[in-house]
Design a protein around this motif. Structure first.
Motif, PDB file in Angstrom:
ATOM      1  N   ILE A 173       0.833  -1.205   0.000  1.00 41.67           N
ATOM      2  CA  ILE A 173       0.000   0.000   0.000  1.00 41.67           C
ATOM      3  C   ILE A 173       0.870   1.257   0.000  1.00 41.67           C
ATOM      4  N   ILE A 174       1.951   1.239   0.769  1.00 45.06           N
ATOM      5  CA  ILE A 174       2.883   2.370   0.807  1.00 45.06           C
ATOM      6  C   ILE A 174       3.497   2.582  -0.584  1.00 45.06           C
ATOM      7  N   ILE A 175       3.866   1.499  -1.253  1.00 43.88           N
ATOM      8  CA  ILE A 175       4.459   1.603  -2.591  1.00 43.88           C
ATOM      9  C   ILE A 175       3.429   2.119  -3.600  1.00 43.88           C
ATOM     10  N   LEU A 176       2.191   1.638  -3.505  1.00 43.73           N
ATOM     11  CA  LEU A 176       1.144   2.145  -4.393  1.00 43.73           C
ATOM     12  C   LEU A 176       0.872   3.630  -4.153  1.00 43.73           C
ATOM     13  N   LEU A 177       0.939   4.052  -2.912  1.00 47.46           N
ATOM     14  CA  LEU A 177       0.771   5.470  -2.595  1.00 47.46           C
ATOM     15  C   LEU A 177       1.892   6.291  -3.221  1.00 47.46           C
ATOM     16  N   ALA A 178       3.116   5.796  -3.139  1.00 50.71           N
ATOM     17  CA  ALA A 178       4.243   6.500  -3.762  1.00 50.71           C
ATOM     18  C   ALA A 178       4.078   6.560  -5.270  1.00 50.71           C
ATOM     19  N   ALA A 179       3.550   5.498  -5.862  1.00 53.16           N
ATOM     20  CA  ALA A 179       3.336   5.480  -7.310  1.00 53.16           C
ATOM     21  C   ALA A 179       2.275   6.496  -7.730  1.00 53.16           C
ATOM     22  N   GLU A 180       1.296   6.753  -6.864  1.00 54.45           N
ATOM     23  CA  GLU A 180       0.282   7.761  -7.169  1.00 54.45           C
ATOM     24  C   GLU A 180       0.846   9.171  -7.068  1.00 54.45           C
ATOM     25  N   ILE A 181       1.817   9.371  -6.193  1.00 50.97           N
ATOM     26  CA  ILE A 181       2.349  10.713  -5.950  1.00 50.97           C
ATOM     27  C   ILE A 181       3.404  11.099  -6.991  1.00 50.97           C
TER      28      ILE A 181
END
Length: 121
Positions: free
Chosen positions: A79-87
């Motif tokens: 989830i943290i990695i997906l959040l970084a990918a969105e940012i």
């Protein structure tokens, strides 16, 4: 330790993190990183998210983490990695399972680089 040594250590860790990200991106077809500068930004943002957001998520998901015997922590990493990918523009992950695999491979590569860095000292 002096302030310049601390700064140098942080820069080395960011560069090693960026190299780890590029290696993991090369291995995993569902992860796309634009260039080395983007990988440095990803490494910095992942470090920041792991310091700030991850502890909050861990506390909020204690029951499910206990129920899954800690395996839900892998989902939190994804989830943290997906959040970084969105940012970050230039960093794309094709889905949750690719993020989970990226998280696992990235920690494995970071461990290997950390061991080689430690043996050089």
């Amino acid at each position: 330790m002096s302030k310049s040594n601390q700064t140098l250590n942080i820069l080395i860790q960011l560069i090693l993190g960026a190299i780890s990200i590029l290696i993991a991106q090369y291995i995993i077809p569902g992860v796309h990183v634009a260039d080395f500068f983007t990988a440095i930004v990803i490494a910095a943002l992942l470090a920041l998210l792991n310091i700030t957001i991850k502890p909050i998520l861990i506390i909020l998901t204690i029951p499910i983490t206990v129920l899954t015997l800690g395996l839900f922590l892998l989902a939190i990493n994804a989830i943290i990695i997906l959040l970084a990918a969105e940012i970050i523009p230039g960093f794309e992950i094709d889905g949750f399972w690719w993020a989970l695999l990226f998280s696992f491979v990235l920690s494995l590569i970071n461990s290997l680089l950390g061991v080689s860095l430690g043996s050089q000292r």
